[in-house]
Design a protein around this motif. Sequence first.
Motif, PDB file in Angstrom:
ATOM      1  N   ASN A 190       0.860  -1.174   0.000  1.00 22.15           N
ATOM      2  CA  ASN A 190       0.000   0.000   0.000  1.00 22.15           C
ATOM      3  C   ASN A 190       0.901   1.230   0.000  1.00 22.15           C
ATOM      4  O   ASN A 190       1.695   1.414   0.927  1.00 22.15           O
ATOM      5  CB  ASN A 190      -0.905   0.001   1.235  1.00 22.15           C
ATOM      6  CG  ASN A 190      -1.949   1.087   1.197  1.00 22.15           C
ATOM      7  OD1 ASN A 190      -1.728   2.177   0.677  1.00 22.15           O
ATOM      8  ND2 ASN A 190      -3.122   0.797   1.741  1.00 22.15           N
ATOM      9  N   PRO A 191       0.806   2.075  -1.035  1.00 21.09           N
ATOM     10  CA  PRO A 191       1.728   3.214  -1.131  1.00 21.09           C
ATOM     11  C   PRO A 191       1.499   4.302  -0.098  1.00 21.09           C
ATOM     12  O   PRO A 191       2.348   5.181   0.066  1.00 21.09           O
ATOM     13  CB  PRO A 191       1.464   3.749  -2.543  1.00 21.09           C
ATOM     14  CG  PRO A 191       0.065   3.332  -2.853  1.00 21.09           C
ATOM     15  CD  PRO A 191      -0.112   2.005  -2.171  1.00 21.09           C
ATOM     16  N   THR A 192       0.368   4.262   0.615  1.00 16.02           N
ATOM     17  CA  THR A 192       0.060   5.330   1.568  1.00 16.02           C
ATOM     18  C   THR A 192       0.179   4.917   3.021  1.00 16.02           C
ATOM     19  O   THR A 192       0.257   5.778   3.902  1.00 16.02           O
ATOM     20  CB  THR A 192      -1.372   5.859   1.340  1.00 16.02           C
ATOM     21  OG1 THR A 192      -2.309   4.797   1.542  1.00 16.02           O
ATOM     22  CG2 THR A 192      -1.519   6.407  -0.078  1.00 16.02           C
ATOM     23  N   GLN A 193       0.192   3.609   3.303  1.00 17.65           N
ATOM     24  CA  GLN A 193       0.288   3.173   4.696  1.00 17.65           C
ATOM     25  C   GLN A 193       0.744   1.725   4.760  1.00 17.65           C
ATOM     26  O   GLN A 193       0.790   1.024   3.742  1.00 17.65           O
ATOM     27  CB  GLN A 193      -1.055   3.306   5.401  1.00 17.65           C
ATOM     28  CG  GLN A 193      -2.150   2.408   4.853  1.00 17.65           C
ATOM     29  CD  GLN A 193      -3.455   2.574   5.611  1.00 17.65           C
ATOM     30  OE1 GLN A 193      -3.777   3.650   6.099  1.00 17.65           O
ATOM     31  NE2 GLN A 193      -4.214   1.495   5.722  1.00 17.65           N
ATOM     32  N   ALA A 194       1.088   1.295   5.981  1.00 19.86           N
ATOM     33  CA  ALA A 194       1.491  -0.094   6.183  1.00 19.86           C
ATOM     34  C   ALA A 194       0.284  -1.011   6.052  1.00 19.86           C
ATOM     35  O   ALA A 194      -0.851  -0.627   6.329  1.00 19.86           O
ATOM     36  CB  ALA A 194       2.132  -0.258   7.558  1.00 19.86           C
ATOM     37  N   THR A 195       0.535  -2.238   5.641  1.00 18.05           N
ATOM     38  CA  THR A 195      -0.501  -3.264   5.574  1.00 18.05           C
ATOM     39  C   THR A 195      -0.521  -4.014   6.894  1.00 18.05           C
ATOM     40  O   THR A 195       0.490  -4.581   7.312  1.00 18.05           O
ATOM     41  CB  THR A 195      -0.232  -4.244   4.428  1.00 18.05           C
ATOM     42  OG1 THR A 195      -0.248  -3.541   3.182  1.00 18.05           O
ATOM     43  CG2 THR A 195      -1.275  -5.348   4.394  1.00 18.05           C
TER      44      THR A 195
END
Length: 302
Positions: free
Chosen positions: A68-73
């Motif tokens: 996910n480019p915006t947050q951790a999975t």
Amino acid sequence: MSSTILQTKSARTAPTRLDGRKTDDLRPLTITYEGLARSDGSARFGFGPALTLASLSGPIEVRAALENPTQATLDVHVRPLAGIPGTDARALASTLKLLLTPSLFLNQCPRTLVQVVVQALCDRPGGAKGWGSVLVASAVNSASLALLSAGSVPMRGVVCAIAVGRVVLPGAAAGSGVLVLDPSDEELPRLTGGGCFAFLFSSALPSAIQAEEDAPPCELLWTDYKCQNGFGEDELFRARQIASGGAKAVWRAMKESVARMDTTMHSHSSKSGEEHRGNAMDEGGGESAEESEVDDDKMEIS
């Protein structure tokens, strides 16, 4: 290994239960920081014999399919004491993911994986189906402690959970029920309702919400409270109130355990990790089976 065992008592007069506790008493709380190999943080939590063990790995590299480019999975796995995880374990894993997400600043660790694994360390009472409210609460608390133990994921607060039951006490009229905290195994046959309540404790919440001098504000994140013959709004409100008091006792036990945590066990942790733990307590400030197996290799639960 650092361990804390606490007994929470209340001075308020209340009916006596089968084990001698008052309605708002908890059983001894067990908190142990395990220091498992190949994990960044791990902890054991128990209400009496209702024990679970959780471990945390992350932030670590994530596969492109899960990136996910915006947050951790956030990835959560739940394992029973014996056998392979069933539908109930997968449902609990989804619930834990839902509950833990609001407590984490996942946007500060984009393109990474944060993995939590929770293992039951006790049998289900009487061979009951499902995990039961007390064991669910234990799983929530051990997962929160594993995150605090690691200190590698920024946290805005701590999630604490507690079980509430509606139980018919000895000598009470048939059909009557009293709300109690942390029902014991012996009380299960007398339960006519109950559920787990999970609260987020964070100073980022409005101070008017259930704030106390020795605990930050908290808000209810989730409950699965239910009763055999249904319940009214008044009963749910009272159950939430008694659950809030029990969750605050759990939060205080967690804070005390963090203060006593053996720092040598986390010699690999950065200074910022220690700050994350302090902030969380004081300031708040679907994959394939093959993929799951590889990720689980990074854990070591025994």
